[in-house]
Design an enzyme around this catalytic site. Sequence first.
Site, mmCIF file in Angstrom:
data_model
loop_
_atom_site.group_PDB
_atom_site.id
_atom_site.type_symbol
_atom_site.label_atom_id
_atom_site.label_comp_id
_atom_site.label_asym_id
_atom_site.label_seq_id
_atom_site.Cartn_x
_atom_site.Cartn_y
_atom_site.Cartn_z
ATOM 1 N N GLU A 182 48.415 41.172 80.955
ATOM 2 C CA GLU A 182 49.176 41.251 82.202
ATOM 3 C C GLU A 182 50.656 41.328 81.862
ATOM 4 O OE1 GLU A 182 47.755 38.949 85.434
ATOM 5 O OE2 GLU A 182 49.739 38.680 86.335
ATOM 6 N N ARG A 183 51.314 42.327 82.424
ATOM 7 C CA ARG A 183 52.748 42.571 82.146
ATOM 8 C C ARG A 183 52.999 42.760 80.648
ATOM 9 N NH1 ARG A 183 53.104 43.482 87.461
ATOM 10 N NH2 ARG A 183 52.608 41.637 88.648
ATOM 11 N N ASN A 225 47.140 33.323 84.595
ATOM 12 C CA ASN A 225 46.132 33.554 85.634
ATOM 13 C C ASN A 225 44.806 33.530 84.886
ATOM 14 O OD1 ASN A 225 48.076 33.990 87.698
ATOM 15 N ND2 ASN A 225 48.456 35.993 86.793
ATOM 16 N N LYS A 302 48.810 26.908 85.346
ATOM 17 C CA LYS A 302 49.460 27.455 86.541
ATOM 18 C C LYS A 302 48.587 27.040 87.715
ATOM 19 C CE LYS A 302 50.472 31.965 88.735
ATOM 20 N NZ LYS A 302 50.571 33.428 88.517
ATOM 21 N N GLU A 306 50.564 31.689 93.701
ATOM 22 C CA GLU A 306 50.074 33.072 93.766
ATOM 23 C C GLU A 306 48.548 33.120 93.811
ATOM 24 O OE1 GLU A 306 52.100 34.968 90.433
ATOM 25 O OE2 GLU A 306 53.833 35.344 91.735
ATOM 26 N N LYS A 382 60.611 28.373 84.736
ATOM 27 C CA LYS A 382 61.225 29.678 84.496
ATOM 28 C C LYS A 382 62.743 29.541 84.558
ATOM 29 C CE LYS A 382 57.473 32.659 86.060
ATOM 30 N NZ LYS A 382 57.027 33.876 86.742
ATOM 31 N N ASP A 387 62.015 34.830 89.639
ATOM 32 C CA ASP A 387 61.024 35.399 88.725
ATOM 33 C C ASP A 387 61.638 36.399 87.751
ATOM 34 O OD1 ASP A 387 58.595 35.911 87.601
ATOM 35 O OD2 ASP A 387 57.744 36.972 89.311
ATOM 36 N N GLU A 409 61.110 28.462 80.445
ATOM 37 C CA GLU A 409 60.248 29.632 80.224
ATOM 38 C C GLU A 409 61.117 30.879 80.303
ATOM 39 O OE1 GLU A 409 56.400 29.738 82.343
ATOM 40 O OE2 GLU A 409 56.778 31.858 82.747
ATOM 41 N N GLU A 415 59.248 42.542 82.012
ATOM 42 C CA GLU A 415 58.551 42.879 83.264
ATOM 43 C C GLU A 415 59.459 43.524 84.313
ATOM 44 O OE1 GLU A 415 56.613 39.557 85.097
ATOM 45 O OE2 GLU A 415 56.162 40.662 86.911
ATOM 46 N N TRP A 564 56.482 37.923 99.848
ATOM 47 C CA TRP A 564 56.658 37.544 98.442
ATOM 48 C C TRP A 564 57.974 36.830 98.171
ATOM 49 C CZ3 TRP A 564 52.754 37.112 95.276
ATOM 50 C CH2 TRP A 564 51.578 37.808 95.596
HETATM 51 C C1 GCU Z 1 55.129 37.081 87.982
HETATM 52 C C2 GCU Z 1 54.262 38.134 87.382
HETATM 53 C C3 GCU Z 1 52.819 37.770 87.403
HETATM 54 C C4 GCU Z 1 52.633 36.396 86.765
HETATM 55 C C5 GCU Z 1 53.542 35.399 87.438
HETATM 56 C C6 GCU Z 1 53.538 34.078 86.718
HETATM 57 O O1 GCU Z 1 54.938 36.996 89.354
HETATM 58 O O2 GCU Z 1 54.455 39.335 88.075
HETATM 59 O O3 GCU Z 1 52.114 38.732 86.696
HETATM 60 O O4 GCU Z 1 51.336 35.991 86.861
HETATM 61 O O5 GCU Z 1 54.861 35.852 87.409
HETATM 62 O O6 GCU Z 1 54.468 33.868 85.948
HETATM 63 O O7 GCU Z 1 52.663 33.290 86.908
#
Ligand code: GCU
Length: 847
Positions: A182-183, A225, A302, A306, A382, A387, A409, A415, A564
Amino acid sequence: MRSLLLFLLVAYLGLAAAEDGLAAWLRYAPVPNGKHLRENIPSVIVSLNATEGLPVYTAAQELVDGIDGLYGKKVKIHKGKGNKPKKSIVVGTVDAYTENDGNVKGIPELSADGYYIKITKGNVLILGQNERGALYGTFQYLERLAIGEISDTAITSNPDAPIRWVNQWDNLRDGGTHGSVERGYGGDSIFFWDGVVREDLNRAAQYARLLASIGINAVVVNNVNANETILTEQNMDGLARIADEFRPYGVQLGLSLNFASPQLLGGLDTFDPLDESVIDWWQGITNDLYQRIPDMAGYLVKANSEGQAGPLTYNRTLADGANLFAHALKPHGGIIMFRAFVYDHRTLDQDVDWKADRANAAVEFFDGLDSDFEDNVVIQIKNGPIDFQVREPVSPLFAHLSQTGSAVELQVTQEYLGQQAHVVYLAPMWKEVLDFDLRVGGEDSVVSDIVSGRRFNNELGGYAGVVNVGHNTTWLGSHLAMSNLFAYGKLAWDPSVDTTEILQTWTKLTFSHDKKVIDVITKISEKSWPAYEDYSGNLGIQTLTDILLGHYGPNPGSQDGNPWGQWTRADADTIGMDRTVWNGTGNTGQYPEEVYQVYENIETTPDNLLLWFHHVPYTQVLKSGKTVIQHFYDAHYRGSATAQTFVSLWESLKGRIDKERYEHVLFRLVYQAGHSLVWRDSVNNFYFNKSSIPDEAGRVGNHPYRIEAEDLELDGYEPYLVSPFEAASGSYCIVTADNSTEGTASTKLDVKTGVYNVAVNYFDQALGNSTWTLFLDDRKIGEWKGDLEYILGRAPSPYIDGQTAARVTFKNVRVKSGSTLRIVGVPDGKEPAPLDYISILPEGIID
Ligand code: GCU
């Protein structure tokens, strides 16, 4: 004789081994003048406490390889005690050294992972507080050798913080068999394939080697995730194999967990963190893992973010959630990194609530919990409150936790910053974050001192870098992007290091000692973040990218009107988030008094964060004297103009860098130069359209050298209204009328006879490989293919928009007045060979 020739040929080919990026900064390429210096390097290594598979053993091997590569000198490893050779490199832990009758006098106190290097008259002593420290010292010694430094020295180095982790957002599989990231923009996962751990983990070991060389001590191998199947028996066995690959480099394995695993995988009817069966389940899993991986670093979670499950589902606190894992890990010495990235996008509504603000979420969720966390919990925050945008203030949460350790972080994978298809050297941005003084309680509270644990006397704390390397030999998809990984490790070890120095060391190790190479890479890199900020989102408005799709190309309109929370609140007259206490979301009030005062008032808020904290008219005058809107226009022109210079700067290195990497980088810089213009025009057109305020310099919406594709004579092509409108020049492009027949677009050129650069803007969707051919009268000028989705690692997109907009330029083309320009587009699959515009540019003009 023949065999000698053959030998020399093989040796030569060996030396000229492909520079594909795999060895990154650990190439151990011959040092200029190395032959003359090598006499000063000992030819024997004495490796203390060397158990195969552990870091000191690795250190000795690394010395053999490194000194051979760098200086062409074969060194031997001296085994066993006694009879030590006179001139040697001694490597080991301080303890082993003392046991071997080493003289400890003069050896400084070291903290965990720290090292001491002493070189006297060519004799080298490398000692670590632990095995890992000895390996770090070895890499540091080799780095010195690699930059040609062999003089006597004594270096004591301790890490600034104990946690120096890397996070990989690797999935066990994508929709098919591939382990995706992811990313991630450098290919498939190096760890997973088809739902399980890969058989061949060679790349995992190579990754650990790179990370150890910059002081990283753990890798969380799977996506935040997280998929619960990471905890099947088969996958736990696989994870143990990854840990085995990491161990020789002192890198520990960490794991992301899905909070709902007890239900999803364990078959329980709950994942309530206070439920006995859930507690037992996690303890069982944790014990199983530690049985296989006794040195596992811990977990990353996490939760309630989201769409991820978490303790809030059961009305438990985040501390209840974190402590669940803390308890299970404690007997094994593991730690839990609990993410502060908690927000509920479903409850954010900008339309009805002026005070709603995602930036407030972390502090709101964590306030009041500081004393509730177990001491092996670290809150992973973060760097900014939203973000990983191109510019954010520091997250206020760092100021709210004093009894709980925290880690910053940072995102190495780009990204929101060009996805490695744009060069952006991130270290200067991180440095601003780490150096920021939050003034907690009116006292010095620099972020790096908070995360190191110094400010609040916390034992745990540090750094988490989201890296997301992939199977690509370049690791990150771009050679230049690797300076970010290198810098991340160096700053996590010592945040006081100068970021230019880091970059130049990296350049020497990665490319060359050639001064010109170093100068050019320095120039490009140092200008890259400011340039990207200029053309992607300035004044703190955030990266104006498509936040609903790939987070890559421009789409300012996508920020607002959705839940968002990356809002800009732009309307016809005004723009920016009002985060003040007196009139806005109250976010400034989350900062300690002195910082609050700065951000609460427009006059004291720095221009580069103005729109982050304030909602103002486009005509608001900045400290620079410009209006907000004119600053936008100018910055976008300035940033994209800077990106054009990267190409010629790089071209000046032709012949000074191996062809493979020279071409790879050049391709990306040319692409970036083109895409920066897409950014410039999209953002400028969007705000011009919104505000109706013209550009004082008359550039926006006015392109004298452009011929719109929709204005050409079309045969088999038809106009297409692009969405969002600003992603295409004049809002329209042309597409072939059907998927199987080529289209032709032509016009008679009304230019003076001369030599021009002919630029064509087109769209390259990830739907096929259309081809385009450009003719002047009957002369073919060139052709190109829509295959960027295979070349650039950036998020692929099926749409005709700012993500897929691209530009190709044919240089120095002789054009006769009255010539007919013709482009033939051949569709492929569902990709209809889209064309936006053509520019006939005199030398030096970009338009
Ligand atoms: C951003 C990112 C996601 C990631 C999320 C996170 O939103 O786009 O892909 O899962 O950050 O850091 O949990």
